[in-house]
Design a protein around this motif. Structure first.
Motif, short mmCIF file in Angstrom:
data_model
loop_
_atom_site.label_atom_id
_atom_site.label_comp_id
_atom_site.label_asym_id
_atom_site.label_seq_id
_atom_site.Cartn_x
_atom_site.Cartn_y
_atom_site.Cartn_z
N LYS A 214 -7.25 3.63 -8.48
CA LYS A 214 -7.60 2.21 -8.28
C LYS A 214 -6.59 1.50 -7.39
CE LYS A 214 -5.41 0.69 -12.62
NZ LYS A 214 -5.66 0.03 -13.92
N PHE A 215 -5.41 2.10 -7.15
CA PHE A 215 -4.42 1.51 -6.25
C PHE A 215 -4.22 2.36 -5.00
CE2 PHE A 215 -3.19 -0.61 -10.23
CZ PHE A 215 -3.12 -1.92 -9.79
N GLY A 216 -5.12 3.28 -4.74
CA GLY A 216 -5.06 4.04 -3.51
C GLY A 216 -4.07 5.18 -3.49
N GLY A 217 -3.50 5.55 -4.64
CA GLY A 217 -2.57 6.67 -4.71
C GLY A 217 -3.06 7.75 -5.63
N HIS A 218 -2.22 8.75 -5.86
CA HIS A 218 -2.60 9.81 -6.77
C HIS A 218 -2.23 9.48 -8.21
CE1 HIS A 218 -2.42 12.28 -2.93
NE2 HIS A 218 -3.63 12.50 -3.39
N ILE A 234 3.65 3.64 -7.10
CA ILE A 234 2.43 4.36 -6.74
C ILE A 234 2.87 5.67 -6.10
CG2 ILE A 234 0.34 4.37 -5.33
CD1 ILE A 234 0.36 1.35 -5.36
N ALA A 235 2.51 6.78 -6.73
CA ALA A 235 2.90 8.10 -6.21
C ALA A 235 1.80 8.64 -5.31
CB ALA A 235 3.18 9.06 -7.37
N PHE A 236 2.20 9.04 -4.11
CA PHE A 236 1.27 9.61 -3.13
C PHE A 236 1.80 10.99 -2.76
CE2 PHE A 236 -0.67 10.17 1.05
CZ PHE A 236 -1.98 9.76 0.80
N CYS A 237 1.02 12.03 -3.03
CA CYS A 237 1.47 13.41 -2.85
C CYS A 237 1.05 13.93 -1.47
CB CYS A 237 0.90 14.31 -3.94
SG CYS A 237 1.30 13.75 -5.62
N VAL A 238 2.02 14.47 -0.76
CA VAL A 238 1.79 14.98 0.60
C VAL A 238 2.44 16.34 0.73
CG1 VAL A 238 2.07 14.53 3.06
CG2 VAL A 238 1.81 12.61 1.49
N ALA A 251 0.30 1.66 6.43
CA ALA A 251 -0.82 1.34 5.54
C ALA A 251 -0.43 1.54 4.08
CB ALA A 251 -2.03 2.21 5.90
N LEU A 252 0.24 2.68 3.79
CA LEU A 252 0.64 2.95 2.41
C LEU A 252 1.68 1.95 1.92
CD1 LEU A 252 0.87 6.86 2.56
CD2 LEU A 252 -0.85 5.50 1.36
N ARG A 254 2.21 -1.17 3.01
CA ARG A 254 1.62 -2.48 2.80
C ARG A 254 0.73 -2.50 1.56
NH1 ARG A 254 1.90 -6.60 6.16
NH2 ARG A 254 2.88 -6.37 8.21
N LEU A 255 0.03 -1.39 1.31
CA LEU A 255 -0.81 -1.29 0.12
C LEU A 255 0.03 -1.45 -1.14
CD1 LEU A 255 -3.47 -0.64 -1.33
CD2 LEU A 255 -2.89 1.78 -1.12
N ALA A 256 1.14 -0.71 -1.21
CA ALA A 256 2.01 -0.81 -2.38
C ALA A 256 2.61 -2.20 -2.51
CB ALA A 256 3.11 0.24 -2.30
N SER A 257 3.01 -2.77 -1.38
CA SER A 257 3.63 -4.10 -1.40
C SER A 257 2.64 -5.17 -1.86
CB SER A 257 4.14 -4.45 0.00
OG SER A 257 4.67 -5.76 0.04
N SER A 258 1.38 -5.03 -1.49
CA SER A 258 0.39 -6.04 -1.84
C SER A 258 0.14 -6.11 -3.34
CB SER A 258 -0.93 -5.76 -1.11
OG SER A 258 -1.52 -4.55 -1.57
N VAL A 259 0.42 -5.02 -4.07
CA VAL A 259 0.25 -5.03 -5.53
C VAL A 259 1.61 -5.00 -6.24
CG1 VAL A 259 -2.06 -4.02 -5.55
CG2 VAL A 259 -0.08 -2.51 -5.46
N LYS A 260 2.68 -5.33 -5.47
CA LYS A 260 4.03 -5.47 -6.02
C LYS A 260 4.54 -4.19 -6.68
CE LYS A 260 3.42 -10.44 -6.74
NZ LYS A 260 3.47 -11.57 -7.71
N LYS A 261 4.38 -3.09 -5.95
CA LYS A 261 4.87 -1.81 -6.43
C LYS A 261 5.62 -1.10 -5.31
CE LYS A 261 0.84 -1.49 -9.43
NZ LYS A 261 1.47 -2.29 -10.49
N THR A 262 6.40 -0.10 -5.69
CA THR A 262 7.13 0.71 -4.73
C THR A 262 6.35 2.00 -4.48
OG1 THR A 262 9.27 -0.16 -5.44
CG2 THR A 262 9.29 1.93 -4.26
#
Length: 286
Positions: A214-218, A234-238, A251-252, A254-262
């Motif tokens: 729901k927040f665009g991460g894994h 928000i953890a994003f696996c690469v 993009a990643l 700004r996405l995290a920043s917009s929901v006040k997360k790292t």
């Protein structure tokens, strides 16, 4: 959880479910496994703000529990075709008949209490209606509340099976023959294997790790129970060998920043260790 009461995860297709309430509570309190409740509350079925059992686990949560010998997997895809014999069908019909009689008794008791509470107003209303419709005063005295009450109670016995609640067993009596399995990690592809290793590493560090779609991460990473805390990361696996463009980083971030997360970009080193790159969006004031 009772001694010897092993946690069982039922698999149906690609869904992993835990049905027993004590198991769900144990998973959350002891093992920090959150999952998602997807059932409806019996007393509030037409809403989705609060859900009930079963608890649906992600593939990574289920794999973690099974690989750590915390739970066993029971694959419901292995039901035999001749599961319901004629004898079993007769037994189920008999059970439904007993349930129907029990529900009628409950309905009659509730109806009786409601009528008794309104007996005075009901009788007065019927007398007033009779006087209005007929001038025969001798029939007015024939009004009897008990007769009216019994006629109302008799209506409950006319309910058919389609109007009855169907009692469902939370724990199936038909799954004892299903095989259990511990070999689930072999079903993960390369990307899923990385995500599973990241899940395990974060979980072993003491975090609560939940689905991050729901927040665009894994994953969403919480410092404690999500009931009491917001997620920090928000953890994003690469994959380590994958190249990311500046647009993707932007993009990643700004996405995290917009929901006040790292943002945590997670990958695996050549030595097999999980490495993290954190990113937060910071404005520069003049």
């Amino acid at each position: 959880m009772e001694e010897g009461d092993q946690i069982v995860i039922d698999q149906c297709e690609n869904n992993f479910m835990v049905w027993k309430a004590s198991h769900i509570l144990e998973l959350r309190k002891t093992y920090r496994i959150v999952g998602t409740c997807i059932g409806s509350l019996p007393w509030k079925p037409r809403q989705n703000v609060q859900n009930s059992i079963p608890l649906q686990l992600s593939k990574f949560e289920a794999t973690y529990l099974i690989s750590r010998n915390i739970a066993v997997l029971r694959n419901s895809n292995h039901y035999p075709k001749d599961l319901f014999s004629d004898e079993r069908r007769v037994e189920m019909n008999q059970q439904r008949s007993v349930q129907r009689k029990a529900q009628i008794q409950v309905l009659q008791k509730q109806k009786s209490e409601e009528l008794d509470a309104l007996s005075g107003s009901i009788l007065q209303g019927k007398i007033a209606k009779r006087i209005k419709l007929s001038s025969q005063s001798d029939k007015v005295e024939d009004e009897n509340f008990e007769t009216f009450k019994q006629s109302e109670l008799n209506k409950t016995s006319l309910l058919n099976d389609d109007q009855m609640w169907v009692k469902m067993n939370v724990k199936s009596t038909l799954t004892t023959f299903l095989p259990t399995s511990e070999d689930v990690k072999s079903n993960l592809n390369d990307n899923e294997s990385l995500q599973f290793d990241v899940f395990c590493d974060l979980h072993d560090q003491g975090f609560f790790v939940a689905n991050g779609n729901k927040f665009g991460g894994h994953f969403l990473v919480y410092p404690d129970d999500p009931v009491s805390y917001h997620s920090f990361y928000i953890a994003f696996c690469v994959q380590r060998y994958k190249k990311m463009s500046g647009n993707e980083y932007s993009a990643l971030g700004r996405l995290a920043s917009s929901v006040k997360k790292t943002l945590l970009i997670c990958s695996k080193s050549e030595g097999g260790h999980i490495e993290y790159l954190s990113m937060s969006w910071t404005g520069i004031a003049p």
